[in-house]
Scaffold this motif. Structure first.
Motif, PDB file in Angstrom:
ATOM      1  N   ILE A 275       0.656  -1.395   0.042  1.00 56.39           N
ATOM      2  CA  ILE A 275      -0.058   0.007   0.071  1.00 56.39           C
ATOM      3  C   ILE A 275       0.664   0.959   0.397  1.00 56.39           C
ATOM      4  O   ILE A 275       1.328   1.159   0.578  1.00 56.39           O
ATOM      5  N   GLY A 276       0.772   2.062  -1.125  1.00 53.22           N
ATOM      6  CA  GLY A 276       1.548   3.137  -1.581  1.00 53.22           C
ATOM      7  C   GLY A 276       1.053   4.508  -0.572  1.00 53.22           C
ATOM      8  O   GLY A 276       1.758   5.763  -0.078  1.00 53.22           O
ATOM      9  N   GLY A 277      -0.630   4.148  -0.200  1.00 53.84           N
ATOM     10  CA  GLY A 277      -0.596   5.949   0.798  1.00 53.84           C
ATOM     11  C   GLY A 277      -2.265   5.080   0.877  1.00 53.84           C
ATOM     12  O   GLY A 277      -2.468   4.679   0.322  1.00 53.84           O
ATOM     13  N   SER A 278      -3.053   6.002   1.763  1.00 53.77           N
ATOM     14  CA  SER A 278      -3.882   5.471   1.982  1.00 53.77           C
ATOM     15  C   SER A 278      -5.239   7.422   1.923  1.00 53.77           C
ATOM     16  O   SER A 278      -4.148   8.042   2.072  1.00 53.77           O
ATOM     17  N   THR A 279      -5.299   6.963   1.545  1.00 53.01           N
ATOM     18  CA  THR A 279      -7.065   8.515   1.794  1.00 53.01           C
ATOM     19  C   THR A 279      -6.639   8.666   2.934  1.00 53.01           C
ATOM     20  O   THR A 279      -7.367   8.041   3.694  1.00 53.01           O
ATOM     21  N   LEU A 280      -6.653   9.966   3.205  1.00 47.14           N
ATOM     22  CA  LEU A 280      -7.374  10.948   4.654  1.00 47.14           C
ATOM     23  C   LEU A 280      -8.188  10.491   5.549  1.00 47.14           C
ATOM     24  O   LEU A 280      -8.597  10.139   5.778  1.00 47.14           O
ATOM     25  N   ALA A 281      -9.270  10.711   4.213  1.00 47.33           N
ATOM     26  CA  ALA A 281     -11.039  10.605   4.682  1.00 47.33           C
ATOM     27  C   ALA A 281     -10.919   9.106   5.323  1.00 47.33           C
ATOM     28  O   ALA A 281     -11.558   8.911   5.959  1.00 47.33           O
ATOM     29  N   ALA A 282     -10.171   8.003   5.021  1.00 50.93           N
ATOM     30  CA  ALA A 282     -10.185   6.510   5.049  1.00 50.93           C
ATOM     31  C   ALA A 282      -9.915   6.149   6.650  1.00 50.93           C
ATOM     32  O   ALA A 282      -9.783   5.478   7.458  1.00 50.93           O
ATOM     33  N   ILE A 283      -9.050   7.594   7.003  1.00 49.25           N
ATOM     34  CA  ILE A 283      -7.752   6.905   8.196  1.00 49.25           C
ATOM     35  C   ILE A 283      -9.423   7.624   9.706  1.00 49.25           C
ATOM     36  O   ILE A 283      -9.420   8.453   9.443  1.00 49.25           O
ATOM     37  N   PRO A 284      -9.878   5.978   9.853  1.00 49.86           N
ATOM     38  CA  PRO A 284     -10.895   6.880  10.801  1.00 49.86           C
ATOM     39  C   PRO A 284     -10.167   7.836  12.272  1.00 49.86           C
ATOM     40  O   PRO A 284      -8.866   8.155  12.555  1.00 49.86           O
ATOM     41  N   GLN A 285     -10.832   9.036  12.243  1.00 50.10           N
ATOM     42  CA  GLN A 285     -10.794   9.980  13.034  1.00 50.10           C
ATOM     43  C   GLN A 285     -11.752  10.573  14.397  1.00 50.10           C
ATOM     44  O   GLN A 285     -12.285  10.997  14.458  1.00 50.10           O
TER      45      GLN A 285
ATOM     46  N   ALA B  29     -16.063  15.207  15.562  1.00 55.10           N
ATOM     47  CA  ALA B  29     -17.412  15.599  15.265  1.00 55.10           C
ATOM     48  C   ALA B  29     -17.776  15.837  13.467  1.00 55.10           C
ATOM     49  O   ALA B  29     -19.385  15.309  13.510  1.00 55.10           O
ATOM     50  N   ASP B  30     -16.944  16.940  12.938  1.00 52.02           N
ATOM     51  CA  ASP B  30     -17.261  17.533  11.882  1.00 52.02           C
ATOM     52  C   ASP B  30     -16.408  16.134  10.901  1.00 52.02           C
ATOM     53  O   ASP B  30     -16.321  16.827   9.375  1.00 52.02           O
ATOM     54  N   ALA B  31     -15.944  14.962  11.106  1.00 50.62           N
ATOM     55  CA  ALA B  31     -15.588  13.816   9.856  1.00 50.62           C
ATOM     56  C   ALA B  31     -15.627  13.744   8.488  1.00 50.62           C
ATOM     57  O   ALA B  31     -17.279  13.122   9.628  1.00 50.62           O
ATOM     58  N   SER B  32     -15.556  14.443   8.124  1.00 50.08           N
ATOM     59  CA  SER B  32     -16.875  13.060   6.426  1.00 50.08           C
ATOM     60  C   SER B  32     -17.364  12.263   6.789  1.00 50.08           C
ATOM     61  O   SER B  32     -15.763  11.061   6.536  1.00 50.08           O
ATOM     62  N   PRO B  33     -18.465  11.431   5.945  1.00 50.84           N
ATOM     63  CA  PRO B  33     -18.220  10.089   6.553  1.00 50.84           C
ATOM     64  C   PRO B  33     -17.394   9.870   5.137  1.00 50.84           C
ATOM     65  O   PRO B  33     -17.554  10.319   3.720  1.00 50.84           O
ATOM     66  N   VAL B  34     -17.353   8.902   4.652  1.00 53.69           N
ATOM     67  CA  VAL B  34     -16.503   7.142   3.360  1.00 53.69           C
ATOM     68  C   VAL B  34     -17.954   7.116   2.584  1.00 53.69           C
ATOM     69  O   VAL B  34     -18.655   6.274   3.057  1.00 53.69           O
ATOM     70  N   ARG B  35     -18.093   7.454   1.440  1.00 54.25           N
ATOM     71  CA  ARG B  35     -18.605   7.266   0.868  1.00 54.25           C
ATOM     72  C   ARG B  35     -18.502   5.655   0.181  1.00 54.25           C
ATOM     73  O   ARG B  35     -17.427   5.407  -0.067  1.00 54.25           O
ATOM     74  N   VAL B  36     -19.835   4.992  -0.184  1.00 51.57           N
ATOM     75  CA  VAL B  36     -19.552   3.281  -1.053  1.00 51.57           C
ATOM     76  C   VAL B  36     -18.374   4.031  -1.427  1.00 51.57           C
ATOM     77  O   VAL B  36     -19.103   4.653  -2.608  1.00 51.57           O
ATOM     78  N   ARG B  37     -17.719   2.951  -2.303  1.00 49.64           N
ATOM     79  CA  ARG B  37     -17.133   3.084  -3.541  1.00 49.64           C
ATOM     80  C   ARG B  37     -16.266   4.386  -3.530  1.00 49.64           C
ATOM     81  O   ARG B  37     -15.529   4.533  -4.288  1.00 49.64           O
ATOM     82  N   SER B  38     -16.287   4.992  -2.599  1.00 49.16           N
ATOM     83  CA  SER B  38     -14.724   5.275  -2.625  1.00 49.16           C
ATOM     84  C   SER B  38     -13.498   4.666  -2.430  1.00 49.16           C
ATOM     85  O   SER B  38     -13.278   3.982  -2.104  1.00 49.16           O
ATOM     86  N   ARG B  39     -12.322   5.163  -3.141  1.00 46.99           N
ATOM     87  CA  ARG B  39     -10.891   4.820  -2.974  1.00 46.99           C
ATOM     88  C   ARG B  39     -10.656   5.381  -1.100  1.00 46.99           C
ATOM     89  O   ARG B  39     -10.746   6.522   0.019  1.00 46.99           O
TER      90      ARG B  39
END
Length: 92
Positions: free
Chosen positions: A63-73, A77-87
């Motif tokens: 794994i060369g990198g991950s999407t910041l939104a995919a890392i649990p925060q 309370a303002d963390a964006s949801p990760v949409r289905v089929r997102s990278r």
């Protein structure tokens, strides 16, 4: 389940089906047997009764990198949801 990817960079990938609590189950398709060749997007099986998940485990360095939104925060309370089929991550 160990899956040998056609791409040698990926190598072996471990797939772990997780039936959570005591109401969920994971069914692997009858067609999936040792030596069977999967195609991209092919169904391995299914979850029953909800509350299940899966885990993919890659070799170090795949794994060369991950999407910041995919890392649990936690606690954000303002963390964006990760949409289905997102990278979620990029191999390479």
């Amino acid at each position: 389940m160990l899956i040998r990817a056609a791409d040698p960079v990926m190598g072996l990938v471990a797939f772990v089906a997780i039936g959570m609590v005591d109401v969920s189950s994971c069914l692997i398709g009858d067609h999936v047997r040792p030596g069977y060749r999967l195609t991209k997007g092919e169904e391995l099986g299914c979850f029953q009764s909800g509350g299940s998940s899966e885990c993919l485990i890659f070799r170090p360095g795949v794994i060369g990198g991950s999407t910041l939104a995919a890392i649990p925060q936690p606690g954000d309370a303002d963390a964006s949801p990760v949409r289905v089929r997102s990278r979620l991550a990029v191999a390479g």
